[in-house]
Design a protein around this motif. Structure first.
Motif, mmCIF file in Angstrom:
data_model
loop_
_atom_site.group_PDB
_atom_site.id
_atom_site.type_symbol
_atom_site.label_atom_id
_atom_site.label_comp_id
_atom_site.label_asym_id
_atom_site.label_seq_id
_atom_site.Cartn_x
_atom_site.Cartn_y
_atom_site.Cartn_z
ATOM 1 N N TYR A 1 0.320 -0.831 -0.249
ATOM 2 C CA TYR A 1 0.041 0.370 -0.097
ATOM 3 C C TYR A 1 0.914 1.032 0.213
ATOM 4 C CZ TYR A 1 -4.552 -2.572 1.415
ATOM 5 O OH TYR A 1 -5.355 -3.021 1.166
ATOM 6 N N ILE A 2 2.323 1.542 0.985
ATOM 7 C CA ILE A 2 2.984 2.472 1.259
ATOM 8 C C ILE A 2 3.282 3.034 -0.330
ATOM 9 C CG2 ILE A 2 4.959 3.420 2.283
ATOM 10 C CD1 ILE A 2 3.452 1.727 5.123
ATOM 11 N N SER A 3 4.090 1.933 -0.572
ATOM 12 C CA SER A 3 5.156 1.858 -2.523
ATOM 13 C C SER A 3 3.994 2.648 -3.168
ATOM 14 C CB SER A 3 4.885 0.536 -2.479
ATOM 15 O OG SER A 3 4.082 -0.240 -3.109
ATOM 16 N N GLU A 4 2.904 2.798 -3.785
ATOM 17 C CA GLU A 4 1.386 2.938 -4.551
ATOM 18 C C GLU A 4 0.986 4.186 -3.623
ATOM 19 O OE1 GLU A 4 -2.279 0.217 -4.162
ATOM 20 O OE2 GLU A 4 -1.248 -1.093 -6.189
ATOM 21 N N TRP A 5 1.285 4.425 -2.320
ATOM 22 C CA TRP A 5 0.382 6.070 -2.199
ATOM 23 C C TRP A 5 1.671 6.385 -2.751
ATOM 24 C CZ3 TRP A 5 -0.812 3.689 3.401
ATOM 25 C CH2 TRP A 5 -2.266 3.169 3.104
ATOM 26 N N PHE A 6 3.419 6.141 -2.569
ATOM 27 C CA PHE A 6 4.385 7.403 -2.913
ATOM 28 C C PHE A 6 5.352 6.970 -3.997
ATOM 29 C CE2 PHE A 6 3.835 7.718 1.872
ATOM 30 C CZ PHE A 6 4.409 8.903 2.373
ATOM 31 N N HIS A 7 4.691 6.514 -4.748
ATOM 32 C CA HIS A 7 5.030 5.897 -5.812
ATOM 33 C C HIS A 7 6.100 6.403 -6.460
ATOM 34 C CE1 HIS A 7 1.587 8.815 -7.929
ATOM 35 N NE2 HIS A 7 1.590 8.706 -6.822
ATOM 36 N N VAL A 8 6.863 4.538 -5.034
ATOM 37 C CA VAL A 8 7.833 4.281 -4.954
ATOM 38 C C VAL A 8 7.485 2.534 -5.287
ATOM 39 C CG1 VAL A 8 8.836 6.024 -3.778
ATOM 40 C CG2 VAL A 8 7.894 4.385 -2.741
ATOM 41 N N ARG A 9 9.232 1.939 -5.312
ATOM 42 C CA ARG A 9 9.160 0.582 -5.251
ATOM 43 C C ARG A 9 9.006 -0.099 -4.012
ATOM 44 N NH1 ARG A 9 13.100 -0.982 -9.208
ATOM 45 N NH2 ARG A 9 14.446 0.177 -8.299
ATOM 46 N N VAL A 10 8.660 -0.752 -3.559
ATOM 47 C CA VAL A 10 8.418 -2.065 -2.125
ATOM 48 C C VAL A 10 10.042 -2.413 -1.777
ATOM 49 C CG1 VAL A 10 7.952 -3.681 -1.427
ATOM 50 C CG2 VAL A 10 6.048 -3.172 -2.578
ATOM 51 N N SER A 11 10.171 -2.473 -2.686
ATOM 52 C CA SER A 11 12.274 -3.368 -2.636
ATOM 53 C C SER A 11 13.050 -1.715 -2.353
ATOM 54 C CB SER A 11 12.956 -3.582 -4.519
ATOM 55 O OG SER A 11 12.736 -2.727 -5.134
ATOM 56 N N ASP A 12 12.774 -0.696 -2.714
ATOM 57 C CA ASP A 12 13.639 0.341 -2.582
ATOM 58 C C ASP A 12 13.090 0.611 -0.443
ATOM 59 O OD1 ASP A 12 14.398 0.615 -4.579
ATOM 60 O OD2 ASP A 12 13.189 2.151 -5.802
ATOM 61 N N LEU A 13 11.491 0.669 -1.258
ATOM 62 C CA LEU A 13 11.172 1.396 0.777
ATOM 63 C C LEU A 13 12.288 -0.094 1.708
ATOM 64 C CD1 LEU A 13 7.286 0.948 0.193
ATOM 65 C CD2 LEU A 13 8.984 3.117 1.145
ATOM 66 N N ARG A 14 12.375 -1.126 1.189
ATOM 67 C CA ARG A 14 12.873 -1.645 2.321
ATOM 68 C C ARG A 14 14.545 -1.481 2.174
ATOM 69 N NH1 ARG A 14 11.653 -6.446 -1.542
ATOM 70 N NH2 ARG A 14 9.197 -6.981 -1.179
ATOM 71 N N TYR A 15 14.609 -1.016 1.480
ATOM 72 C CA TYR A 15 16.373 -0.595 0.966
ATOM 73 C C TYR A 15 16.731 0.707 2.181
ATOM 74 C CZ TYR A 15 20.835 0.635 -0.253
ATOM 75 O OH TYR A 15 22.349 0.654 -0.059
ATOM 76 N N TRP A 16 15.511 1.534 1.910
ATOM 77 C CA TRP A 16 15.745 2.364 2.648
ATOM 78 C C TRP A 16 15.733 2.786 3.530
ATOM 79 C CZ3 TRP A 16 12.034 5.202 -1.309
ATOM 80 C CH2 TRP A 16 12.644 5.374 -2.448
ATOM 81 N N ASN A 17 15.223 1.404 4.382
ATOM 82 C CA ASN A 17 14.287 1.728 5.749
ATOM 83 C C ASN A 17 15.218 0.188 6.491
ATOM 84 O OD1 ASN A 17 12.823 3.968 6.158
ATOM 85 N ND2 ASN A 17 12.753 2.894 4.262
#
Length: 539
Positions: free
Chosen positions: A412-428
């Protein structure tokens, strides 16, 4: 529902056509009114004993199918759902005289007989009073799908009113799948779809292709009519198969009238023709029941591009500025967002009409964009299963902090911010997609868009689901907008190439339905260049 073709082997019953309504006496309670069979609902005992006129409530069969529309991924992504998440469908049943229903049915130009009885009446009340929200969405979808249906029916010289069958089959949801695994707008089983020449594979399921599945349905209906020469029987056979209709005819003594064999048919099929008649009624009389057309949030005016090489929706979205959700809504036949085209096998891609020129001008760049990532060694794979990942460069991007809420997940969060799930994992530094309520996630967005995305923190879930469809914008629209004196609205001047869908995406949190409501627009296709539209900002 099971489709049984076997058209070449169908045993044709060589009995004279019987009309159960012929040779009736004046004492019988059925009367002919302008070619529509009307059952006198206050005195059917004698007639029902002889002919067994249907009087049963089968709404449960189709109410479940209509209700499933609201819970489908497709509908959740192409309609702006109410901010509270709930629908408004529980109106009390309003008593309307049978004569009113009859008059309205008679006013419909239809080659298919639109009979009226209690079962038909029950379905009309289901559509107009019990499932109003769903019907309003179907009215909006009809603006996109009915022209496709009508073109195919015209091609095979078929009655145009057969388009209403798709309402009964799928509630106009091209991704619909029944419990029996029938798929698409016309609900074809795997075997029937293959026999009708539809491609069904890992990447493409043409049962979900609005154009090709409609052509197949029209051909199937044409073949059934060659057998029965009666549209009610054709519609019944489409639902339960010619074999079941033939058995019902034999068990009814050779009668070849739907209402005569009614109680010999499977229960679902008994409701199928009455539901079809009710759908025809509602689609032609919705205004009389204060039903409002609820337009989908994807472009209705489109064009087709033929694709001749492997292509992923993400490539098109990035280079032609078309949201992936719009591509998915317009092209539901591509199961993994991949078009498996080759030089010797082309596939069609529907895109918004205003994006055609940009696609053509940038066609080579679209195919080349991140090609090694999507198609390594020019081989088709599912990118979601690839172990390789190219981390997005955060240089020059703005950082936004998002606080995880109950019910959130990385998808959901990746869709709301127009980013990839894999990027969310890496950044955090997230492993196995595990996040907790209250956790703050660092998200990197394009420079200048931090304010656009910061408002996501203040939204409820339904608002965020609607917001994910909005394209981040800069201040470039100022030349075509003016602010009202009270500052509550801006006035947008329609430019050449605009439509309500493209205009809505210029304003965060605004849908095309909002613009129609604020400007009292009934027909989304009739805005004009130079027209000023009132927009209430929701950012």
């Amino acid at each position: 529902m099971t489709r049984k073709l076997g058209l070449a082997g169908v045993f044709l019953i060589s009995l004279a056509v019987m009309n159960v309504f012929a040779d009736r006496s004046d004492k019988e309670v059925v009367k002919r009114v302008n070619s529509i069979e009307v059952v006198a609902l206050d005195s059917v005992e004698g007639y029902e004993k002889k002919y067994r006129i249907p009087d049963e409530n089968l709404n449960d069969l189709f109410a479940e199918k209509i209700d499933s529309l609201l819970n489908s991924w497709y509908i959740q992504n192409v309609f702006e759902m109410p901010s509270g998440g709930g629908m408004q469908d529980s109106l009390p049943v309003v008593s309307i005289p049978d004569s009113v229903y009859i008059d309205r049915l008679q006013a419909i130009d239809s080659y298919v007989d639109l009979s009226f009885n209690k079962t038909v009446k029950n379905f009309i009340q289901l559509y107009t009073q019990r499932r109003r929200d769903q019907v309003e969405m179907m009215l909006g979808l009809a603006n996109f799908y009915f022209p496709i249906f009508e073109e195919a029916l015209d091609k095979y010289d078929m009655p145009m009113e057969l388009k209403y069958m798709a309402i009964i089959e799928s509630a106009l949801n091209p991704t619909a799948r029944s419990r029996a695994n029938a798929v698409g707008l016309w609900q074809f089983m795997y075997g029937t779809g293959k026999m009708l020449g539809l491609e069904i594979g890992t990447f493409v399921d043409e049962r979900r292709d609005p154009v090709k599945s409609t052509d197949a349905a029209a051909r199937y209906l044409r073949d059934l009519y060659k057998i029965y020469k009666n549209w009610h029987l054709v519609i019944a056979a489409y639902n339960c198969g010619p074999g079941n209709v033939n058995k019902a005819i034999r068990r009814s003594g050779g009668a070849r009238d739907y209402w005569s064999i009614y109680y010999r048919l499977p229960r679902e099929t008994r409701g199928y023709v009455p539901a079809f008649i009710a759908a025809a009624y509602v689609m032609n009389n919705y205004k009389e029941h204060n039903l409002q057309v609820r337009y989908p949030d994807f472009p209705i005016v489109t064009d087709t591009i033929m694709i001749n090489s492997y292509l992923h929706f993400d490539q098109v979205s990035a280079m032609a500025n078309i949201p992936v959700e719009a591509l998915e809504a317009l092209n539901p036949q591509y199961r993994m967002n991949i078009i498996p085209a080759k030089k010797d096998k082309h596939y069609a891609l529907k895109i918004p009409i205003e994006s055609v020129a940009e696609f053509i001008d940038n066609e080579d760049a679209i195919y080349a964009f991140k090609r090694d990532e999507f198609f390594p060694n020019n081989e088709i794979i599912n990118p979601k299963s690839s172990n390789s990942h190219h981390v997005s460069n955060i240089s020059g991007k703005d950082k936004v902090l998002y606080t995880v809420k109950s019910g959130d997940n990385l998808g959901y969060i990746s869709e709301w911010f127009h980013v990839r799930v894999s990027d969310l994992r890496y950044w955090n530094n997230i492993s196995r997609n595990l996040i907790r309520v209250g956790q703050k996630l660092a998200i990197y967005v394009p420079q200048g868009q931090a304010d656009f995305f910061a408002s996501v923190n203040r939204m409820n879930f339904a608002e965020k689901q609607a917001y994910k469809k909005k394209t981040p914008v800069t201040k470039t629209t100022s030349a075509s907008t003016q602010t009202s004196a009270d500052g509550k609205y801006v006035y947008y001047t329609v430019r050449r190439g605009d439509n309500l869908w493209s205009i809505a995406r210029k304003f965060p949190g605004v849908s095309n339905n909002d613009i129609m409501r604020w400007n009292n627009i009934r027909n989304a296709n009739k805005i004009q260049v130079g027209q000023k539209l009132k927009i209430q900002s929701r950012s």
